[in-house]
Design a protein around this motif. Structure first.
Motif, PDB file in Angstrom:
ATOM      1  N   UNK A 266     -95.069   2.309  27.904  1.00 27.01           N
ATOM      2  CA  UNK A 266     -94.400   2.456  29.203  1.00 27.01           C
ATOM      3  C   UNK A 266     -92.943   2.849  29.015  1.00 27.01           C
ATOM      4  N   UNK A 267     -92.258   2.199  28.067  1.00 21.62           N
ATOM      5  CA  UNK A 267     -90.868   2.553  27.798  1.00 21.62           C
ATOM      6  C   UNK A 267     -90.761   3.962  27.243  1.00 21.62           C
ATOM      7  N   UNK A 268     -91.739   4.359  26.432  1.00 18.65           N
ATOM      8  CA  UNK A 268     -91.724   5.707  25.861  1.00 18.65           C
ATOM      9  C   UNK A 268     -91.855   6.758  26.963  1.00 18.65           C
ATOM     10  N   UNK A 269     -92.713   6.481  27.939  1.00 16.47           N
ATOM     11  CA  UNK A 269     -92.877   7.423  29.053  1.00 16.47           C
ATOM     12  C   UNK A 269     -91.605   7.509  29.877  1.00 16.47           C
ATOM     13  N   UNK A 270     -90.967   6.370  30.091  1.00 11.91           N
ATOM     14  CA  UNK A 270     -89.717   6.370  30.858  1.00 11.91           C
ATOM     15  C   UNK A 270     -88.635   7.144  30.114  1.00 11.91           C
TER      16      UNK A 270
ATOM     17  N   UNK B  54     -95.714  19.876  29.435  1.00 13.15           N
ATOM     18  CA  UNK B  54     -95.778  19.876  27.968  1.00 13.15           C
ATOM     19  C   UNK B  54     -95.865  18.463  27.424  1.00 13.15           C
ATOM     20  N   UNK B  55     -95.119  17.531  28.009  1.00 10.36           N
ATOM     21  CA  UNK B  55     -95.163  16.145  27.547  1.00 10.36           C
ATOM     22  C   UNK B  55     -96.540  15.531  27.779  1.00 10.36           C
ATOM     23  N   UNK B  56     -97.141  15.831  28.917  1.00 10.86           N
ATOM     24  CA  UNK B  56     -98.484  15.327  29.205  1.00 10.86           C
ATOM     25  C   UNK B  56     -99.497  15.907  28.229  1.00 10.86           C
TER      26      UNK B  56
ATOM     27  N   UNK C  16     -86.175  14.491  29.979  1.00 10.03           N
ATOM     28  CA  UNK C  16     -86.500  15.722  30.703  1.00 10.03           C
ATOM     29  C   UNK C  16     -85.611  15.902  31.923  1.00 10.03           C
ATOM     30  N   UNK C  17     -85.311  14.809  32.602  1.00  5.75           N
ATOM     31  CA  UNK C  17     -84.431  14.881  33.768  1.00  5.75           C
ATOM     32  C   UNK C  17     -83.045  15.370  33.378  1.00  5.75           C
ATOM     33  N   UNK C  18     -82.500  14.819  32.306  1.00  8.15           N
ATOM     34  CA  UNK C  18     -81.165  15.226  31.869  1.00  8.15           C
ATOM     35  C   UNK C  18     -81.151  16.659  31.346  1.00  8.15           C
TER      36      UNK C  18
END
Length: 67
Positions: A5-9, A58-60, A15-17
């Motif tokens: 969960x932390x890795x996904x966050x 890409x991350x998915x 990606x946001x930054x």
């Protein structure tokens, strides 16, 4: 310490930054090329949306390949 969960966050925050930086560069670049301010904002918004969407895709894909 880090679970999935932390890795996904962390992935979403990175990606946001990165998308924000791309949007700022696109807007500033458009403005420097002599574009109108509204067009520069539109270019930045388009760059943000496309970079974030492609990055999440890409991350998915990479996360599914690792499973």
């Amino acid at each position: 310490m880090f679970n999935s969960t932390n890795h996904r966050k962390c992935t979403v925050v990175i990606l946001l930054l990165a998308s924000l930086v791309a949007a700022l560069l696109a807007g500033i670049g458009w403005s420097l090329l002599g574009g109108e301010p509204l067009a520069a904002v539109a270019a930045g918004g388009a760059a943000f949306a496309s970079c974030f969407g492609i990055g999440l895709g890409a991350a998915t894909y990479l996360r599914e390949q690792g499973s």
